[in-house]
Write a protein that holds these residues in place. Structure first.
Motif, PDB file in Angstrom:
ATOM      1  N   VAL A   1     -10.567   4.287   0.646  1.00  0.00           N
ATOM      2  CA  VAL A   1      -9.175   4.410   1.068  1.00  0.00           C
ATOM      3  C   VAL A   1      -9.113   5.185   2.373  1.00  0.00           C
ATOM      4  CG1 VAL A   1      -8.432   4.378  -1.346  1.00  0.00           C
ATOM      5  CG2 VAL A   1      -8.732   6.573  -0.181  1.00  0.00           C
TER       6      VAL A   1
ATOM      7  N   LYS B   1      -3.056   4.632   6.725  1.00  0.00           N
ATOM      8  CA  LYS B   1      -2.508   3.305   6.997  1.00  0.00           C
ATOM      9  C   LYS B   1      -2.629   2.932   8.471  1.00  0.00           C
ATOM     10  CE  LYS B   1       0.654   3.116   3.073  1.00  0.00           C
ATOM     11  NZ  LYS B   1       2.052   2.971   2.614  1.00  0.00           N
TER      12      LYS B   1
ATOM     13  N   ASN C   1      -5.210   3.176  10.146  1.00  0.00           N
ATOM     14  CA  ASN C   1      -6.520   2.526  10.203  1.00  0.00           C
ATOM     15  C   ASN C   1      -7.220   2.689  11.554  1.00  0.00           C
ATOM     16  OD1 ASN C   1      -8.711   1.019   9.319  1.00  0.00           O
ATOM     17  ND2 ASN C   1      -7.727  -0.960   9.691  1.00  0.00           N
TER      18      ASN C   1
ATOM     19  N   SER D   1      -9.977  -5.621   5.811  1.00  0.00           N
ATOM     20  CA  SER D   1     -10.139  -5.783   4.365  1.00  0.00           C
ATOM     21  C   SER D   1     -10.529  -7.198   3.970  1.00  0.00           C
ATOM     22  CB  SER D   1      -8.847  -5.386   3.641  1.00  0.00           C
ATOM     23  OG  SER D   1      -8.562  -4.023   3.850  1.00  0.00           O
TER      24      SER D   1
ATOM     25  N   SER E   1       1.012   6.964  -1.369  1.00  0.00           N
ATOM     26  CA  SER E   1       1.887   6.233  -0.455  1.00  0.00           C
ATOM     27  C   SER E   1       1.479   6.413   1.001  1.00  0.00           C
ATOM     28  CB  SER E   1       3.337   6.690  -0.631  1.00  0.00           C
ATOM     29  OG  SER E   1       3.481   8.058  -0.280  1.00  0.00           O
TER      30      SER E   1
ATOM     31  N   GLN F   1      -4.090   3.715   2.237  1.00  0.00           N
ATOM     32  CA  GLN F   1      -4.256   2.302   1.954  1.00  0.00           C
ATOM     33  C   GLN F   1      -5.635   2.071   1.345  1.00  0.00           C
ATOM     34  OE1 GLN F   1      -3.013  -0.407   5.035  1.00  0.00           O
ATOM     35  NE2 GLN F   1      -4.614  -1.924   4.522  1.00  0.00           N
TER      36      GLN F   1
ATOM     37  N   TYR G   1      -8.770  -0.060   1.262  1.00  0.00           N
ATOM     38  CA  TYR G   1      -9.413  -1.031   2.145  1.00  0.00           C
ATOM     39  C   TYR G   1     -10.474  -1.868   1.423  1.00  0.00           C
ATOM     40  CZ  TYR G   1      -6.919   1.139   5.939  1.00  0.00           C
ATOM     41  OH  TYR G   1      -5.898   1.605   6.745  1.00  0.00           O
TER      42      TYR G   1
END
Length: 347
Positions: free
Chosen positions: A161, A164, A166, A172, A275, A278, A280
């Motif tokens: 993880v 977001k 990234n 992904s 929250s 993300q 991945y």
């Protein structure tokens, strides 16, 4: 084993997700703590305990709803599944099953420890059962004679993880887990040389760096791609954060860092943590060689006191039975989602 003091039950439950209840020599609570387990020297160094004569109090004590239960018959060491509540669910269900089968009510204590710590407690004779996540270490426990039985309890799954935003550019869809770790290394090194703009977080990886199964797994992944970011001089993007699973995931969320965690920890964490992150890459059940599969095994210590040997052996039988421990696995949920998969059926 020591009798369980019901007055401490609520407190132990309240703090079960925080830090291990390590007691230093001379602690005022030491003598009054039920079933305090001897800690081998240095085993809980990450909790600030490195000297001899420290002990570990149960993180939680379960009685199956029988408030008249006073004696701890089984001592179980584990990390993530204890923090998620699975050890408690197993304990309560087994106590109820045993009482319905004619046993007197009893208690089961859970001691917070990662895989290395849990196996160390087994070797020291401080607990009766360990639930752990590393095949090589588990087999060594059997080969050394510290443990006499090993059963496949359930399947958890590792997750990579991260923020977001990234910053490492993970894909992904196209990247496998090794490609993702390569990108973490490349982007992390690049961001050290030329920091990104102020509104873009640098690529950093949070390692629990604590000899846990998660730490061993991420080390395995780094080594597979020929990298050892913890080696001297260690990589500046490699953040060493020796904490238990829930605390480590929370830190990754706060700091905008990538990390390896497990599905049980993810689903046990509050939305305020998940929250901001993300997923991945996640492990699955279809391929037994999946690099992110995280099998949980249950080990029985050798030389358990005769008084408790039978009940511990019955727990080992129950935990792998379809109507016992595996039923608990099938039904154990957080936020409406099942956390773990049943152990694969023997062929």
């Amino acid at each position: 084993m020591a009798a369980y003091n019901p007055a401490s039950h609520a407190l132990l439950h309240e703090h079960r997700d925080i830090v291990p209840n390590v007691l230093q020599t001379g602690s005022k609570a030491h003598g009054a703590t039920p079933a305090a387990a001897k800690i081998p020297d240095g085993l809980y160094a990450k909790a600030g305990i490195a000297m001899a004569d420290a002990s570990l109090a149960p993180q939680a004590v379960y009685n199956g709803g029988y408030t008249n239960a006073t004696e701890i018959d089984i001592r179980i060491a584990n990390g993530g599944a204890g923090q998620s509540g699975l050890i408690g669910a197993w304990a309560d269900a087994f106590i109820q099953y045993s009482v319905n089968s004619g046993s007197s009510p009893f208690c089961i204590a859970w001691y917070l420890g990662d895989t290395t710590e849990s196996l160390g407690l087994i070797e020291a004779g401080s607990v009766d059962i360990a639930v752990t996540y590393n095949e090589a270490a588990e087999k060594q426990s059997i080969d050394s004679g510290a443990s006499v039985r090993r059963e496949y309890g359930f399947r958890d799954h590792f997750l990579l993880v991260g923020p977001k935003s990234n910053p490492a550019g993970l894909n992904s869809t196209k990247d496998d887990i090794l490609a993702m770790f390569n990108k973490l290394v490349a982007r992390g090194n690049a961001d050290v040389v030329v920091p990104p703009p102020a509104d873009v977080p640098p690529t950093r990886f949070l390692s629990r760096y604590d000899k846990s199964a998660t730490n061993i797994k991420e080390s395995e992944l780094f080594i597979t791609i020929g990298q050892v970011p913890w080696g001297l001089v260690y990589s500046k993007w490699y953040h060493q954060y020796p904490r238990f699973p829930l605390q480590a995931l929370n830190a990754a969320a706060v700091l905008d860092e990538y990390t390896l965690t497990d599905r049980g920890t993810w689903l046990s964490s509050p939305a305020s943590v998940t929250s901001t992150l993300q997923i991945y890459k996640a492990g699955g059940d279809s391929d037994p060689k999946d690099l992110l599969l995280n099998p949980g095994h249950v080990l029985l210590r050798a030389n358990i006191d005769a008084k408790y040997k039978s009940i511990c052996e019955r727990f080992m039988d129950w935990v792998i039975s379809q109507d016992g421990g595996q039923k608990v696995i099938r039904e154990f949920k957080k936020n409406g989602q099942v956390l773990y998969s049943e152990a694969p059926k023997a062929k």
